[in-house]
Design an enzyme around this catalytic site. Structure first.
Site, PDB file in Angstrom:
ATOM      1  CD  GLU A 260      10.888  -5.684   2.880  1.00  0.00           C
ATOM      2  OE1 GLU A 260      10.118  -6.250   3.663  1.00  0.00           O
ATOM      3  OE2 GLU A 260      10.802  -4.474   2.598  1.00  0.00           O
ATOM      4  CD  GLU A 367      11.758   0.354  -0.214  1.00  0.00           C
ATOM      5  OE1 GLU A 367      11.287   0.450   0.938  1.00  0.00           O
ATOM      6  OE2 GLU A 367      11.620  -0.679  -0.904  1.00  0.00           O
TER       7      GLU A 367
HETATM    8  O1  G3I Z   1      -4.573   5.348   0.121  1.00  0.00           O
HETATM    9  C1  G3I Z   1      -5.366   4.190   0.361  1.00  0.00           C
HETATM   10  C2  G3I Z   1      -6.691   4.591   0.971  1.00  0.00           C
HETATM   11  O2  G3I Z   1      -7.423   5.347   0.027  1.00  0.00           O
HETATM   12  C3  G3I Z   1      -7.467   3.339   1.357  1.00  0.00           C
HETATM   13  O3  G3I Z   1      -8.655   3.709   2.008  1.00  0.00           O
HETATM   14  C4  G3I Z   1      -6.588   2.508   2.310  1.00  0.00           C
HETATM   15  C5  G3I Z   1      -7.278   1.248   2.753  1.00  0.00           C
HETATM   16  O4  G3I Z   1      -7.105   0.250   1.771  1.00  0.00           O
HETATM   17  O5  G3I Z   1      -5.362   2.129   1.635  1.00  0.00           O
HETATM   18  C6  G3I Z   1      -4.614   3.279   1.304  1.00  0.00           C
HETATM   19  O6  G3I Z   1      -3.461   2.847   0.635  1.00  0.00           O
HETATM   20  C7  G3I Z   1      -2.504   2.261   1.495  1.00  0.00           C
HETATM   21  C8  G3I Z   1      -1.185   2.976   1.203  1.00  0.00           C
HETATM   22  O7  G3I Z   1      -0.101   2.343   1.897  1.00  0.00           O
HETATM   23  C9  G3I Z   1      -1.243   4.434   1.612  1.00  0.00           C
HETATM   24  O8  G3I Z   1      -1.361   4.515   2.992  1.00  0.00           O
HETATM   25  C10 G3I Z   1      -2.376   0.795   1.119  1.00  0.00           C
HETATM   26  O9  G3I Z   1      -3.552   0.108   1.513  1.00  0.00           O
HETATM   27  C11 G3I Z   1      -1.195   0.192   1.847  1.00  0.00           C
HETATM   28  O10 G3I Z   1      -0.980  -1.153   1.421  1.00  0.00           O
HETATM   29  C12 G3I Z   1       0.064   0.988   1.500  1.00  0.00           C
HETATM   30  O11 G3I Z   1       1.148   0.450   2.255  1.00  0.00           O
HETATM   31  C13 G3I Z   1       2.411   0.511   1.598  1.00  0.00           C
HETATM   32  C14 G3I Z   1       3.180  -0.734   2.027  1.00  0.00           C
HETATM   33  O12 G3I Z   1       4.510  -0.727   1.464  1.00  0.00           O
HETATM   34  C15 G3I Z   1       2.479  -2.000   1.564  1.00  0.00           C
HETATM   35  O13 G3I Z   1       2.419  -2.023   0.156  1.00  0.00           O
HETATM   36  C16 G3I Z   1       3.166   1.766   2.018  1.00  0.00           C
HETATM   37  O14 G3I Z   1       2.526   2.908   1.497  1.00  0.00           O
HETATM   38  C17 G3I Z   1       4.589   1.711   1.511  1.00  0.00           C
HETATM   39  O15 G3I Z   1       5.351   2.798   2.032  1.00  0.00           O
HETATM   40  C18 G3I Z   1       5.265   0.410   1.946  1.00  0.00           C
HETATM   41  O16 G3I Z   1       6.523   0.392   1.326  1.00  0.00           O
HETATM   42  C19 G3I Z   1       7.382  -0.704   1.708  1.00  0.00           C
HETATM   43  C20 G3I Z   1       8.140  -1.124   0.465  1.00  0.00           C
HETATM   44  O17 G3I Z   1       7.232  -1.541  -0.525  1.00  0.00           O
HETATM   45  C21 G3I Z   1       9.136  -2.215   0.799  1.00  0.00           C
HETATM   46  N1  G3I Z   1      10.055  -1.773   1.851  1.00  0.00           N
HETATM   47  C22 G3I Z   1       9.370  -1.347   3.069  1.00  0.00           C
HETATM   48  C23 G3I Z   1       8.393  -0.223   2.754  1.00  0.00           C
HETATM   49  C24 G3I Z   1       7.723   0.261   4.020  1.00  0.00           C
HETATM   50  O18 G3I Z   1       6.926  -0.752   4.554  1.00  0.00           O
END
Ligand code: G3I
Length: 455
Positions: A260, A367
């Site tokens: 991105e 994705e």
């Molecule tokens: O599961 C943990 C939880 O145990 C913890 O308490 C909490 C607080 O830190 O975090 C939780 O994990 C989070 C996870 O999502 C599950 O909800 C992570 O912090 C959080 O960073 C993560 O966000 C991910 C995001 O990218 C940032 O990395 C999303 O799952 C994921 O779907 C999203 O994916 C992105 C792609 O990489 C790029 N394209 C867009 C897409 C959607 O934003």
């Protein structure tokens, strides 16, 4: 004579009293009903075996009689919906036949009084959904890998692992192979989660797509606020990339190196910390460092809105053409495909895909998820919307399956089941964007994926 006259007058007075006494307040004739007929709304939540009908409440009514028939004249009534009596102003009509026309009318009741019939609505129930256990996606997709985004915690859960292993032959770490997780402090790597995912994939003969080395949304705070010189920053990033790619060399067969990098709608390069400290050519530098660390790994550039944001799309293809002219390593493009059940249109998707094919690059639908509630118009996944999602998934898979083999890589869904999708917390409204229900059962969207693979 007078007595007779008096008698007649008295009868007349009594008659008047009786007739007035029997009339309504407004003088209306009591035999004419005060109840108007209900107004029926079109049926909703139509499935193969049921639908819901609703109508506006009628003033004064304390009940309703509902008729359901398979003919307009209501000669073939559908039991028990033959003068079915209830108080509520909606009814879920069940135990119906698939692909069948039904007709509905309603009358209002007030005590013994019954209104005339409402308007008649008609509908056709959906075709029967095949209830046989469906073929696993990875078995049906014989010419490309079927990936799923997952996490270290989820592979430890039996129900998740069972479906991962049954349906998919490639994995992407949804967040645990990004810089903010693997490089949380200066000089201190944390590969615990990434290693767990890589080891799980290898143990289950699954490919691993690395995601994502450089992303402005997953930058550790110490990197964002890096206090050294730009040269020191660049050296640190080179070391980070070299360390990670070397660690997984031979295991991780492909990487989203930069994710991105272009702004929405303008296609301008985002002013990320990487650009600010390494210059506009930072993407090429990162690609080269990956290639230096692993001569075999496939190098992808990954972005969203690639099938409809024409400015972003053009910037990406200009970069790909520039890289080719300069010999900068680039093997493929990732179209994230975060889409909706009704958008983008087929032509836009096919046109963008063709531009990748024309450049001889690999294409990764990286994705995929399909929002069914982008306008927040539904509060549950209705049977109709589930079918529309099925058709969109089928369309996307059909487009991908039709590209030349030389351009095929993988189609990855961004999560396993609806309740775990990032979309639920990214947007304010409920949604059901994936292939499996929260209870791990396959949805119509899973059927759509299989249908998209059929010629
Ligand atoms: O599961 C943990 C939880 O145990 C913890 O308490 C909490 C607080 O830190 O975090 C939780 O994990 C989070 C996870 O999502 C599950 O909800 C992570 O912090 C959080 O960073 C993560 O966000 C991910 C995001 O990218 C940032 O990395 C999303 O799952 C994921 O779907 C999203 O994916 C992105 C792609 O990489 C790029 N394209 C867009 C897409 C959607 O934003």
């Amino acid at each position: 004579m007078i007595k007779i006259n008096m008698y007649l007058m008295l009868c007349g007075i009594i008659g008047l009293v009786v007739s007035f006494g029997c009339s309504d307040d407004d003088g209306e004739n009591r035999n004419k009903t005060a109840l108007v007929a209900p107004t029926l709304n079109n049926a909703t939540d139509i499935s193969a075996n049921s639908f819901t009908v609703t109508w506006e409440a009628v003033d004064g009514a304390n009940g309703y009689l509902i008729d359901v028939a398979t003919d307009q004249r209501f000669g073939q009534m559908v039991e028990p919906y033959n003068s079915w009596r209830q108080n509520a102003i909606s009814l879920k009509v069940e135990n119906l036949d698939p692909s069948t026309d039904y007709y509905v009318r309603v009358r209002a009741m007030m005590g013994m009084e019954v209104s005339g019939n409402s308007n008649v609505i008609s509908l056709t129930t959906l075709e029967e959904v095949d209830t046989e256990p469906e073929e696993p996606l990875k078995s049906a997709a014989t010419t490309f890998s079927v990936g799923v985004a997952l996490s270290a915690d989820r592979i430890s859960s039996g129900s998740h692992a069972k479906l991962y292993e049954r349906e998919f032959n490639q994995v992407t770490a949804e967040w645990e192979m990004k810089m903010n997780i693997t490089y949380p402090r200066p000089g201190e790597f944390d590969f615990s989660k990434a290693d767990k995912i890589v080891d799980y994939a290898i143990a289950n003969d699954m490919g691993i797509h690395g995601h994502a080395l450089i992303w402005h949304n997953a930058v550790p705070s110490w990197v964002e606020s890096f206090s050294g010189t730009n040269e020191e920053f660049e050296a640190m990033i080179k070391d980070y990339i070299t360390t990670v790619v070397t660690r997984y060399k031979g295991k991780v067969k492909s990487w989203d190196v930069v994710n991105e990098a272009f702004e929405d709608n303008s296609g301008e390069l985002r002013n990320s910390v990487f650009r600010r400290k390494m210059g506009d050519d930072y993407i090429a530098k990162c690609h080269q460092w990956v290639r230096d660390a692993d001569p075999e790994v496939k190098i992808f550039y990954n972005d969203y809105s690639m099938t409809f944001d024409k400015k972003k799309q053009q910037s990406t293809f200009n970069m790909a053409d520039d890289f080719k002219s300069r010999g900068v390593p680039l093997d493929g493009l990732g179209f994230q495909m975060h889409i909706s059940y009704n958008w983008p249109n087929t032509n836009d998707i096919e046109a963008a895909v063709q531009k990748v094919i024309d450049r001889g690059l690999l294409l990764h639908f990286s994705e995929l998820d399909v929002r069914v509630n982008p306008d927040n118009g539904i509060s549950s996944l209705t049977p109709q919307r589930a079918i529309e999602q099925q058709k969109k998934v089928e369309e996307v898979v059909r487009i991908y399956n039709a590209i030349p083999q030389a351009n095929k890589f993988a189609l990855t869904v961004w999560g396993l089941k609806d309740d775990e999708s990032w979309i639920l917390y990214f947007w304010d409204n409920p949604d059901w964007p994936l292939l499996f229900n929260a209870d791990f059962s396959p949805k119509e969207a899973h059927t759509g994926f299989l249908q998209g693979l059929k010629d």
